[in-house]
Scaffold this motif. Structure first.
Motif, PDB file in Angstrom:
ATOM      1  N   PRO A  35      -8.588 -31.320 -18.530  1.00 19.41           N
ATOM      2  CA  PRO A  35      -8.223 -30.323 -19.554  1.00 19.41           C
ATOM      3  C   PRO A  35      -9.065 -30.527 -20.805  1.00 19.41           C
ATOM      4  O   PRO A  35      -9.294 -31.665 -21.226  1.00 19.41           O
ATOM      5  CB  PRO A  35      -6.745 -30.624 -19.831  1.00 19.41           C
ATOM      6  N   GLU A  36      -9.550 -29.449 -21.420  1.00 15.05           N
ATOM      7  CA  GLU A  36     -10.351 -29.577 -22.634  1.00 15.05           C
ATOM      8  C   GLU A  36      -9.470 -30.029 -23.798  1.00 15.05           C
ATOM      9  O   GLU A  36      -8.414 -29.467 -24.056  1.00 15.05           O
ATOM     10  CB  GLU A  36     -11.036 -28.249 -22.952  1.00 15.05           C
ATOM     11  N   ARG A  37      -9.934 -31.050 -24.513  1.00 17.67           N
ATOM     12  CA  ARG A  37      -9.163 -31.625 -25.614  1.00 17.67           C
ATOM     13  C   ARG A  37      -9.685 -31.227 -26.985  1.00 17.67           C
ATOM     14  O   ARG A  37      -9.043 -31.496 -27.994  1.00 17.67           O
ATOM     15  CB  ARG A  37      -9.187 -33.153 -25.504  1.00 17.67           C
ATOM     16  N   GLY A  38     -10.875 -30.660 -27.049  1.00 15.64           N
ATOM     17  CA  GLY A  38     -11.480 -30.331 -28.333  1.00 15.64           C
ATOM     18  C   GLY A  38     -12.893 -30.871 -28.408  1.00 15.64           C
ATOM     19  O   GLY A  38     -13.544 -31.105 -27.384  1.00 15.64           O
ATOM     20  N   ALA A  39     -13.380 -31.073 -29.630  1.00 15.36           N
ATOM     21  CA  ALA A  39     -14.776 -31.477 -29.830  1.00 15.36           C
ATOM     22  C   ALA A  39     -14.868 -32.588 -30.862  1.00 15.36           C
ATOM     23  O   ALA A  39     -14.001 -32.727 -31.736  1.00 15.36           O
ATOM     24  CB  ALA A  39     -15.612 -30.278 -30.265  1.00 15.36           C
ATOM     25  N   ILE A  40     -15.953 -33.368 -30.767  1.00 14.31           N
ATOM     26  CA  ILE A  40     -16.182 -34.500 -31.668  1.00 14.31           C
ATOM     27  C   ILE A  40     -17.625 -34.471 -32.139  1.00 14.31           C
ATOM     28  O   ILE A  40     -18.547 -34.378 -31.327  1.00 14.31           O
ATOM     29  CB  ILE A  40     -15.891 -35.839 -30.956  1.00 14.31           C
ATOM     30  N   LEU A  41     -17.822 -34.550 -33.453  1.00 15.56           N
ATOM     31  CA  LEU A  41     -19.157 -34.597 -34.054  1.00 15.56           C
ATOM     32  C   LEU A  41     -19.424 -36.012 -34.549  1.00 15.56           C
ATOM     33  O   LEU A  41     -18.689 -36.540 -35.385  1.00 15.56           O
ATOM     34  CB  LEU A  41     -19.249 -33.611 -35.222  1.00 15.56           C
ATOM     35  N   TYR A  42     -20.476 -36.617 -34.013  1.00 15.44           N
ATOM     36  CA  TYR A  42     -20.821 -37.999 -34.352  1.00 15.44           C
ATOM     37  C   TYR A  42     -21.697 -38.056 -35.605  1.00 15.44           C
ATOM     38  O   TYR A  42     -22.665 -37.299 -35.742  1.00 15.44           O
ATOM     39  CB  TYR A  42     -21.563 -38.641 -33.177  1.00 15.44           C
ATOM     40  N   VAL A  43     -21.377 -38.985 -36.512  1.00 11.43           N
ATOM     41  CA  VAL A  43     -22.145 -39.200 -37.742  1.00 11.43           C
ATOM     42  C   VAL A  43     -22.673 -40.636 -37.705  1.00 11.43           C
ATOM     43  O   VAL A  43     -21.906 -41.598 -37.807  1.00 11.43           O
ATOM     44  CB  VAL A  43     -21.282 -38.980 -38.996  1.00 11.43           C
ATOM     45  N   ARG A  62     -20.076 -40.710 -23.832  1.00  9.81           N
ATOM     46  CA  ARG A  62     -19.829 -40.468 -22.411  1.00  9.81           C
ATOM     47  C   ARG A  62     -18.347 -40.644 -22.088  1.00  9.81           C
ATOM     48  O   ARG A  62     -17.778 -39.871 -21.298  1.00  9.81           O
ATOM     49  CB  ARG A  62     -20.666 -41.424 -21.568  1.00  9.81           C
ATOM     50  N   HIS A  63     -17.721 -41.663 -22.691  1.00 10.20           N
ATOM     51  CA  HIS A  63     -16.284 -41.857 -22.484  1.00 10.20           C
ATOM     52  C   HIS A  63     -15.497 -40.652 -22.998  1.00 10.20           C
ATOM     53  O   HIS A  63     -14.575 -40.169 -22.325  1.00 10.20           O
ATOM     54  CB  HIS A  63     -15.817 -43.125 -23.199  1.00 10.20           C
ATOM     55  N   PHE A  64     -15.832 -40.189 -24.190  1.00 12.56           N
ATOM     56  CA  PHE A  64     -15.150 -39.021 -24.751  1.00 12.56           C
ATOM     57  C   PHE A  64     -15.304 -37.809 -23.835  1.00 12.56           C
ATOM     58  O   PHE A  64     -14.337 -37.083 -23.572  1.00 12.56           O
ATOM     59  CB  PHE A  64     -15.715 -38.687 -26.134  1.00 12.56           C
ATOM     60  N   ALA A  65     -16.534 -37.560 -23.361  1.00 11.05           N
ATOM     61  CA  ALA A  65     -16.784 -36.404 -22.493  1.00 11.05           C
ATOM     62  C   ALA A  65     -15.968 -36.515 -21.210  1.00 11.05           C
ATOM     63  O   ALA A  65     -15.420 -35.516 -20.712  1.00 11.05           O
ATOM     64  CB  ALA A  65     -18.273 -36.291 -22.191  1.00 11.05           C
ATOM     65  N   ALA A  66     -15.876 -37.720 -20.667  1.00  7.80           N
ATOM     66  CA  ALA A  66     -15.107 -37.926 -19.442  1.00  7.80           C
ATOM     67  C   ALA A  66     -13.618 -37.670 -19.656  1.00  7.80           C
ATOM     68  O   ALA A  66     -12.890 -37.328 -18.718  1.00  7.80           O
ATOM     69  CB  ALA A  66     -15.321 -39.346 -18.923  1.00  7.80           C
ATOM     70  N   LEU A  67     -13.167 -37.806 -20.899  1.00  7.75           N
ATOM     71  CA  LEU A  67     -11.763 -37.555 -21.235  1.00  7.75           C
ATOM     72  C   LEU A  67     -11.482 -36.084 -21.535  1.00  7.75           C
ATOM     73  O   LEU A  67     -10.326 -35.703 -21.745  1.00  7.75           O
ATOM     74  CB  LEU A  67     -11.365 -38.405 -22.450  1.00  7.75           C
ATOM     75  N   GLY A  68     -12.541 -35.274 -21.602  1.00  5.72           N
ATOM     76  CA  GLY A  68     -12.348 -33.847 -21.836  1.00  5.72           C
ATOM     77  C   GLY A  68     -12.788 -33.341 -23.198  1.00  5.72           C
ATOM     78  O   GLY A  68     -12.497 -32.207 -23.567  1.00  5.72           O
TER      79      GLY A  68
END
Length: 281
Positions: A35-43, A62-68
């Motif tokens: 399930p899509e959880r949202g988005a994360i912008l890395y700084v 990669r871990h975040f993407a694997a979590l959705g």
């Protein structure tokens, strides 16, 4: 956005068209089976710490993407593989870069968007979020005072000089700062730090920032994470809580992967972060 440099079903490398020039970026698409959880912008962090932490940032993305989660990593102006010299970098330009990246990411994801900042990137994320509210902030070993970051940066040059510095070179951080003020720039480990950038970073203090009313997850790693840092987090938790933010401090034992250690990793930090953001539906 320019044409992708590398494109796979899950990862896309490309350059943003920005003013001035372009910004190198890496987009990690969320796992389509989750399930899509949202988005994360890395700084990313400051100067050479950007390069030292690339592996950890990539592993966590990669871990975040694997979590959705959809994840966007961007090299800010004058940094990494983006255009511009470090000597031309400015705090306001970096904030503008983050604005462009945030807009792009919101177009890709309809879910909540969070900022994820490492070291000075954590302080930049907090500062940016004061003007562009987000749905959450993730802090990895953040600097809470910009002046602390600049002092540590200058001390690395002193350490590199050893016991026999070149004649006429500054012998203390105070002397280096005086040189910077008088000459407008100073060379540190191959980076030309300008007075304008140093002043902007010095002036940034997390304690006085009007952070948005959102969840803030603060991860501190070390060997072990210092008690003094936990006390600082407690003070900021109270201050930010008055503005509606909720802070969770996560203390993790592990290697300081932002230091000059070849291929340094902190598996405990990866595990702790993924556990927090993989919980729930």
């Amino acid at each position: 956005m320019n044409a992708p440099l590398v494109s796979t079903p899950r990862v896309e490398a490309f350059f943003f068209d920005a003013d001035p020039g372009t910004r190198f970026s890496l987009y990690h698409a969320p796992d389509p089976n989750r399930p899509e959880r949202g988005a994360i912008l890395y700084v990313h962090p400051f100067a050479e710490e950007l390069n030292r932490t690339r592996r950890m940032a990539l592993l966590q993305a990669r871990h975040f993407a694997a979590l959705g989660y959809a994840v966007l990593q961007i090299d800010l102006f004058g940094c990494g593989d983006s255009c511009g010299d470090f000597s031309a970098a400015r705090w306001d330009v970096w904030r503008h870069d983050l604005g462009l990246a945030l807009d792009w990411l919101r177009q890709r994801s309809a879910g909540p968007v969070q900022l994820w900042g490492l070291r000075l990137g954590g302080l930049l994320a907090l500062d940016f979020a004061c003007g562009r509210p987000v749905d959450g902030i993730i802090l990895w070993q953040p600097f809470m005072h910009g002046r602390t970051c600049i002092n540590q940066f200058l001390r690395r040059q002193l350490a590199a000089q050893g016991d026999n510095p070149p004649d006429g070179s500054p012998r203390s951080t105070a002397a280096m700062r005086a040189h910077l003020a008088a000459h407008g720039s100073i060379e540190v480990a191959g980076y030309a730090l300008t007075r304008e950038l140093a002043q902007a970073i010095d002036a940034c203090d997390a304690a006085v920032l009007e952070v948005p009313a959102c969840p803030i997850h603060w991860f501190a790693s070390g060997a072990p994470a210092p008690i003094r840092l936990a006390a600082s987090a407690a003070r900021l938790t109270r201050r930010w809580g008055e503005r509606g933010a909720t802070v969770r401090f996560h203390q993790v034992d592990g290697a300081p992967f932002w230091t000059p250690i070849v291929d340094a990793e902190c598996p405990a930090l990866l595990a702790a972060t993924s556990a927090v953001f993989g919980a729930g539906p």
